[in-house]
Write a protein that holds these residues in place. Structure first.
Motif, PDB file in Angstrom:
ATOM      1  N   GLN A 258       0.633  -1.356   0.132  1.00  0.00           N
ATOM      2  CA  GLN A 258       0.069   0.135   0.153  1.00  0.00           C
ATOM      3  C   GLN A 258       1.054   1.085   0.173  1.00  0.00           C
ATOM      4  OE1 GLN A 258      -3.303  -0.151  -0.658  1.00  0.00           O
ATOM      5  NE2 GLN A 258      -3.369  -2.400   0.121  1.00  0.00           N
ATOM      6  N   GLN A 262      -1.246   2.519   4.118  1.00  0.00           N
ATOM      7  CA  GLN A 262      -1.746   2.206   5.469  1.00  0.00           C
ATOM      8  C   GLN A 262      -1.435   1.764   6.447  1.00  0.00           C
ATOM      9  OE1 GLN A 262      -4.645  -0.358   3.503  1.00  0.00           O
ATOM     10  NE2 GLN A 262      -6.261   1.080   2.708  1.00  0.00           N
ATOM     11  N   LEU A 274      -7.954   0.841  10.896  1.00  0.00           N
ATOM     12  CA  LEU A 274      -7.524   0.576   9.316  1.00  0.00           C
ATOM     13  C   LEU A 274      -7.285   2.108   9.073  1.00  0.00           C
ATOM     14  CD1 LEU A 274      -5.840  -1.080   7.463  1.00  0.00           C
ATOM     15  CD2 LEU A 274      -7.884  -1.673   5.585  1.00  0.00           C
ATOM     16  N   ASP A 276      -5.337   5.035   7.074  1.00  0.00           N
ATOM     17  CA  ASP A 276      -4.874   5.293   5.458  1.00  0.00           C
ATOM     18  C   ASP A 276      -4.293   6.803   5.793  1.00  0.00           C
ATOM     19  OD1 ASP A 276      -4.193   6.186   2.917  1.00  0.00           O
ATOM     20  OD2 ASP A 276      -5.924   4.890   1.606  1.00  0.00           O
ATOM     21  N   PRO A 324     -10.694  -0.321   2.292  1.00  0.00           N
ATOM     22  CA  PRO A 324     -11.716  -0.397   3.716  1.00  0.00           C
ATOM     23  C   PRO A 324     -13.005  -0.470   3.830  1.00  0.00           C
ATOM     24  CG  PRO A 324     -11.147   1.543   2.530  1.00  0.00           C
ATOM     25  CD  PRO A 324     -10.614   0.620   1.944  1.00  0.00           C
TER      26      PRO A 324
END
Length: 466
Positions: A258, A262, A274, A276, A324
């Protein structure tokens, strides 16, 4: 049975090397190697080697293995100690390859205070295209440091070319207090930390490296402050009553594939967040799992799943293929117990090893989820890693065969030498015999000539009588 048959039977009886080797670390500072006999006889798994001497002051808190070629001659083991040092060992026999200090000793009221120097996190990293291998460490007091060494020099762990290498400090910074978790991105550029009272924070190590160089040029040698992080996460959604969980990050990991953007975070309130870094400070997805604190996260290399362990002795895989938008847990391992302390995925086989507070090493099949091995190792375990198998060692029969061949060669050489001496002796005797025969002829002639003399003496005696 002839000589060839004996050699063949000895070769057949040669013991095969173990099919798998698993390294574990404990709070007494010991490294133990457990082996699975050839043929994947998991039920016969046993601890075969012990590296180091027991010393609780040098207890191991984290364990990492770097072995890109999956060769025992190029396998580097790093063990983080409660004393604040990181020791390096060869993956083949545990040989000493040096050490370095992860954090300088702190000073409080003129007395040395090492309570915050225990290493809480340890990671290997190798930036793409770089010839340097990095080891990032983080202490309980929030001191993050990065040490580097040329890759080929660091991986020269074979007994023939083993040399203690010096690891140069590349970056260091002071981040947060009471650090509980840390991870380094695959590029080796970013470091993420979290702890009790602190949410996820991400720093740029390149900027920290420049600050470290400036601090090294100064006279005080103090640890540079980290400054403002590149990213500071916020908590997830509040509860139905509107209450927000206190910040307490207990595990975190960058998601592979990623672009270092992430990060998965586990909390003491059995939640998974999670983040980002491109999409805001709040988590993009949230999942409540189990009832215990999240203790460890182990991503798969492709980033499709991350294995999660908690304080209640459960291990499951978090599916990130639809993230996600959707997070889901599954593939729960069977027969796990005790608070999970560490997980390790095999690099090429669907195997996962775990150690827990009940002092057991367990190995599971990651697809079938069944238990393959369970081994009690006496001490409280803190880390686990897979080691490459050793090359086949020469068997006793092979050694005897080699010794017999050497003895035969020596006997053959001695026989040839003896034959040569006998021929020389025979030639000498023949030569001596020819000389003796020549002397005998001359001696006969002398006798023949001297045989006429006695009669002359008789004639003289007769004349005297007359």
């Amino acid at each position: 049975m002839g000589e060839g048959g004996k050699r063949k039977s000895r070769q057949e009886d040669a013991p095969a090397p173990p099919s798998h080797r698993i390294l574990t670390a404990d709070e007494l500072g010991l490294l133990k190697v457990s082996e699975v006999p050839a043929g994947d006889k998991w039920e016969e798994t046993a601890a075969k080697q012990r590296w180091g001497a027991p010393d609780k002051a040098q207890g191991i808190t984290r364990l990492q293995v770097h072995c890109p070629d999956w060769s025992s001659d190029r396998c580097l083991v790093a063990a983080a100690r409660t004393s604040g040092r990181v020791t390096l060992h060869a993956g083949s026999d545990g040989g000493d390859l040096g050490s370095f200090r992860a954090a300088p000793p702190a000073s409080t009221s003129g007395r040395s205070d090492t309570s915050t120097n225990a290493v809480q996190a340890l990671r290997f990293a190798r930036p793409e295209g770089s010839q340097q291998l990095l080891i990032a460490t983080a202490t309980l007091g929030g001191h993050v440091s990065v040490h580097r060494c040329p890759v080929e020099a660091a991986l020269s762990t074979a007994l023939a070319g083993r040399v203690v290498q010096t690891w140069e400090e590349a970056a260091r910074l002071q981040t947060i207090g009471d650090l509980q978790a840390m991870d380094v991105s695959s590029s080796g550029r970013y470091v993420a930390v979290g702890g009790e009272g602190h949410q996820l924070k991400v720093w740029d190590l390149e900027a920290a490296g420049g600050a470290a160089a400036a601090a090294a040029a100064g006279a005080d040698g103090s640890t540079p402050k980290a400054g403002e992080p590149l990213f500071a996460g916020k908590a997830g959604k509040p509860s139905r009553s509107g209450l927000q969980d206190l910040a307490h990050v207990t595990a975190l990991a960058f998601v592979p594939g990623q672009d270092d953007k992430q990060v998965l975070v586990g909390t003491a309130k059995h939640k998974l967040w999670l983040y980002d870094t491109r999409a805001g400070r709040k988590p993009q997805a949230e999942l409540v799992w189990g009832e215990g604190r999240i203790t460890t996260l182990q991503p798969q290399p492709d980033g499709s799943r991350i294995w999660v362990g908690n304080g209640r002795g459960h291990v499951e895989a978090l599916d990130l293929r639809a993230a996600p938008a959707k997070l889901s847990m599954g593939h729960a391992l069977k027969g796990v117990a005790g608070s999970i302390r560490a997980l390790a995925l095999h690099p090429s086989e669907p195997l996962i090893a775990s150690v827990s507070l009940d002092r057991h090493l367990r190995v599971h099949h990651a697809i079938k989820r069944g238990s393959l091995a369970k081994l009690y190792l006496k001490q409280a375990l803190t880390g686990v890693a897979w080691l490459p198998p050793l090359p086949p060692a020469p068997a006793d029969g092979a050694r005897e065969e080699e010794e017999e061949e050497e003895e035969e060669e020596q006997a053959r050489a001695a026989a040839e030498e003896a034959d040569g001496d006998a021929e020389e002796e025979e030639e000498q005797q023949q030569h001596n015999g020819r000389g003796a025969r020549g002397k005998g002829k001359h001696a006969g002639r002398g006798k023949a000539d001297g045989g006429s003399k006695p009669p002359a003496k008789k004639q003289d005696s007769k004349r005297r009588k007359q």
